[in-house]
Design a protein around this motif. Structure first.
Motif, PDB file in Angstrom:
ATOM      1  N   TYR A 144      35.664  65.315 103.109  1.00 42.54           N
ATOM      2  CA  TYR A 144      36.945  65.579 102.465  1.00 42.54           C
ATOM      3  C   TYR A 144      37.869  64.366 102.517  1.00 42.54           C
ATOM      4  O   TYR A 144      38.778  64.222 101.704  1.00 42.54           O
ATOM      5  N   HIS A 145      37.644  63.477 103.479  1.00 43.70           N
ATOM      6  CA  HIS A 145      38.499  62.305 103.616  1.00 43.70           C
ATOM      7  C   HIS A 145      38.033  61.152 102.740  1.00 43.70           C
ATOM      8  O   HIS A 145      38.834  60.295 102.361  1.00 43.70           O
ATOM      9  N   THR A 146      36.749  61.114 102.438  1.00 42.38           N
ATOM     10  CA  THR A 146      36.210  59.997 101.650  1.00 42.38           C
ATOM     11  C   THR A 146      36.166  60.304 100.159  1.00 42.38           C
ATOM     12  O   THR A 146      36.102  59.388  99.337  1.00 42.38           O
ATOM     13  N   ALA A 147      36.213  61.575  99.787  1.00 42.89           N
ATOM     14  CA  ALA A 147      36.194  61.945  98.367  1.00 42.89           C
ATOM     15  C   ALA A 147      37.594  61.762  97.788  1.00 42.89           C
ATOM     16  O   ALA A 147      38.556  62.385  98.241  1.00 42.89           O
ATOM     17  N   GLY A 148      37.717  60.886  96.775  1.00 38.31           N
ATOM     18  CA  GLY A 148      39.027  60.594  96.221  1.00 38.31           C
ATOM     19  C   GLY A 148      39.511  61.649  95.253  1.00 38.31           C
ATOM     20  O   GLY A 148      40.689  62.018  95.255  1.00 38.31           O
ATOM     21  N   THR A 149      38.627  62.152  94.404  1.00 38.53           N
ATOM     22  CA  THR A 149      38.998  63.142  93.405  1.00 38.53           C
ATOM     23  C   THR A 149      37.966  64.263  93.400  1.00 38.53           C
ATOM     24  O   THR A 149      36.901  64.156  94.025  1.00 38.53           O
ATOM     25  N   ARG A 150      38.277  65.322  92.666  1.00 41.45           N
ATOM     26  CA  ARG A 150      37.415  66.502  92.688  1.00 41.45           C
ATOM     27  C   ARG A 150      36.013  66.209  92.174  1.00 41.45           C
ATOM     28  O   ARG A 150      35.041  66.808  92.628  1.00 41.45           O
ATOM     29  N   GLU A 151      35.885  65.256  91.237  1.00 38.87           N
ATOM     30  CA  GLU A 151      34.569  64.944  90.699  1.00 38.87           C
ATOM     31  C   GLU A 151      33.681  64.223  91.701  1.00 38.87           C
ATOM     32  O   GLU A 151      32.489  64.023  91.452  1.00 38.87           O
ATOM     33  N   ASP A 152      34.262  63.822  92.847  1.00 38.51           N
ATOM     34  CA  ASP A 152      33.469  63.179  93.895  1.00 38.51           C
ATOM     35  C   ASP A 152      32.741  64.190  94.768  1.00 38.51           C
ATOM     36  O   ASP A 152      31.954  63.805  95.644  1.00 38.51           O
ATOM     37  N   PHE A 153      32.993  65.478  94.559  1.00 41.64           N
ATOM     38  CA  PHE A 153      32.327  66.510  95.340  1.00 41.64           C
ATOM     39  C   PHE A 153      30.999  66.893  94.678  1.00 41.64           C
ATOM     40  O   PHE A 153      30.854  66.790  93.467  1.00 41.64           O
ATOM     41  N   PRO A 154      30.028  67.349  95.467  1.00 43.11           N
ATOM     42  CA  PRO A 154      28.716  67.699  94.900  1.00 43.11           C
ATOM     43  C   PRO A 154      28.805  68.813  93.873  1.00 43.11           C
ATOM     44  O   PRO A 154      29.661  69.695  93.948  1.00 43.11           O
ATOM     45  N   CYS A 155      27.884  68.756  92.913  1.00 40.40           N
ATOM     46  CA  CYS A 155      27.794  69.740  91.840  1.00 40.40           C
ATOM     47  C   CYS A 155      26.322  70.119  91.697  1.00 40.40           C
ATOM     48  O   CYS A 155      25.438  69.452  92.252  1.00 40.40           O
ATOM     49  N   VAL A 156      26.044  71.194  90.977  1.00 43.73           N
ATOM     50  CA  VAL A 156      24.656  71.590  90.744  1.00 43.73           C
ATOM     51  C   VAL A 156      23.928  70.470  89.998  1.00 43.73           C
ATOM     52  O   VAL A 156      24.400  69.973  88.981  1.00 43.73           O
ATOM     53  N   GLY A 157      22.781  70.075  90.543  1.00 41.24           N
ATOM     54  CA  GLY A 157      22.016  68.964  89.990  1.00 41.24           C
ATOM     55  C   GLY A 157      22.119  67.712  90.825  1.00 41.24           C
ATOM     56  O   GLY A 157      21.277  66.806  90.713  1.00 41.24           O
ATOM     57  N   ASP A 158      23.130  67.630  91.684  1.00 42.03           N
ATOM     58  CA  ASP A 158      23.337  66.422  92.487  1.00 42.03           C
ATOM     59  C   ASP A 158      22.273  66.267  93.579  1.00 42.03           C
ATOM     60  O   ASP A 158      21.759  67.254  94.121  1.00 42.03           O
ATOM     61  N   TYR A 159      21.990  65.008  93.899  1.00 41.44           N
ATOM     62  CA  TYR A 159      21.163  64.681  95.052  1.00 41.44           C
ATOM     63  C   TYR A 159      22.099  64.268  96.180  1.00 41.44           C
ATOM     64  O   TYR A 159      23.078  63.550  95.970  1.00 41.44           O
TER      65      TYR A 159
END
Length: 355
Positions: A50-65
């Motif tokens: 949560y501290h290293t993710a700058g914006t919401r798109e930096d969080f994992p999504c379905v399909g991500d590795y």
């Protein structure tokens, strides 16, 4: 042990100590389902994420590795998001009407796919303008678009709809299928190859879940009965999921969208309307507004019929929307990037290092 290569994983960097790779197959609120060499695991984000993710798109999504700390007795912890090779996004107005949105966020719908199946039904919901919007965002995503026209069994003659799509996107494959009757499904096998990932996108009720069930040869998605008034099935998918098909291909099914808000599609618009933008280079004046100026190639093309008025209007609509979204999202992106930079500096100082 599961071979993650079957799930499209390509080892681009060695796993850090105590971490293993995995692919996100489902997301419900803050809980992830991830396929790993140990099978499916439930996972949550590691606190430091949560501290290293700058914006919401930096969080994992379905399909991500991702790299995660595996826990065989409880929830594993996702520690790192790996680089994406493709990404489909939409504009999120945070529940506000377009004219009242103060900031616009990027909502990442799916990642790391090879093909985007733009699903539209051959009934009253068929709209070329909507398909063009999906095509614009798909061209921006890095995936290859394929238009799937469903419910062919309910449309005795769909040659006109096929021709409309082929006219606005001659370089994009178009297939008419019936999940109920099974017609046209064999033609999709060229995309559904082992290790390939396909994301299904479209409005609610166009038949995405029925198509997933047909390709899976079993009912993995619930589909409600079709309404007699408009021939629409009420889509019951409430979250994104990744399925492995019998062919070895993967499908990401997404909830139906009432409307697709374009996000960051400069390249997508230029690619989809390259014939329009090519006319700009032929105008007499470099700053031509294509309204009343003499020597305007756009006005000439509209007059002689080489540029269809509806195509010109669709281009203008998408350009206006894209500019509006860029203006509304740019400030927030810059602000969060600054906050992330400050947080990283503070983290470095606490660790005894000056960044």
């Amino acid at each position: 042990m599961i071979d993650l290569k079957q799930y499209g994983y390509i080892e681009a960097e060695a796993s850090p100590i105590d971490l293993i790779p995995g692919r996100v197959t489902e997301l419900q609120r803050d809980q992830y389902t991830v396929i790993t060499e140990h099978g499916e695991v439930t996972a949550v984000l590691k606190g430091g994420f949560y501290h290293t993710a700058g914006t919401r798109e930096d969080f994992p999504c379905v399909g991500d590795y991702v790299f995660l700390q595996y826990n065989e007795n409880g929830a594993s912890r996702i520690a790192k998001l790996l680089p994406r090779r493709s990404k489909f996004s939409r504009a999120d107005y945070s529940g506000h009407a377009v004219g009242y949105a103060k900031t616009i966020l990027e909502q990442v719908v799916a990642t790391n796919f090879d093909y985007v199946f733009i699903v539209s039904s051959l009934n009253w919901d068929f709209k070329v303008s909507r398909i063009m919007r999906y095509l614009t965002q798909t061209r921006q995503s890095g995936g290859q678009p394929v238009v799937i026209l469903t419910k062919a069994d309910l449309a005795p003659n769909f040659s006109a709809q096929l021709a409309e799509v082929q006219n606005i996107a001659p370089d994009v494959p178009v297939h008419a299928v019936s999940s109920h009757a099974g017609s046209g499904l064999d033609a999709l096998s060229e995309y559904l190859q082992p290790g390939k990932t396909v994301v299904f996108l479209g409005m609610s009720g166009v038949g995405k879940s029925s198509l997933v069930n047909a390709l899976m040869n079993q009912e993995v998605m619930t589909v409600n009965a079709i309404r007699e008034t408009d021939s629409r099935g009420r889509h019951t998918t409430t979250h994104r999921q990744l399925f492995m098909l019998p062919s070895g291909a993967m499908v990401i099914d997404t909830p139906g969208m009432r409307e697709l808000g374009l996000f960051g599609v400069d390249e997508g618009i230029s690619s989809g309307f390259n014939d329009v933008e090519e006319l700009f280079t032929q105008c007499r004046f470099n700053d031509c507004r294509h309204q009343t100026e003499p020597g305007c190639a756009v006005l000439a093309a509209l007059k002689d019929g080489s540029l269809a008025p509806e195509n010109w209007e669709r281009y203008l609509v998408q350009k206006r929307e894209n500019k509006f979204v860029n203006d509304k999202s740019g400030y927030l992106i810059d602000k969060r990037a600054t906050q992330k930079s400050i947080a990283m500096r503070h983290k470095g100082k606490k660790g005894g290092k000056k960044i």
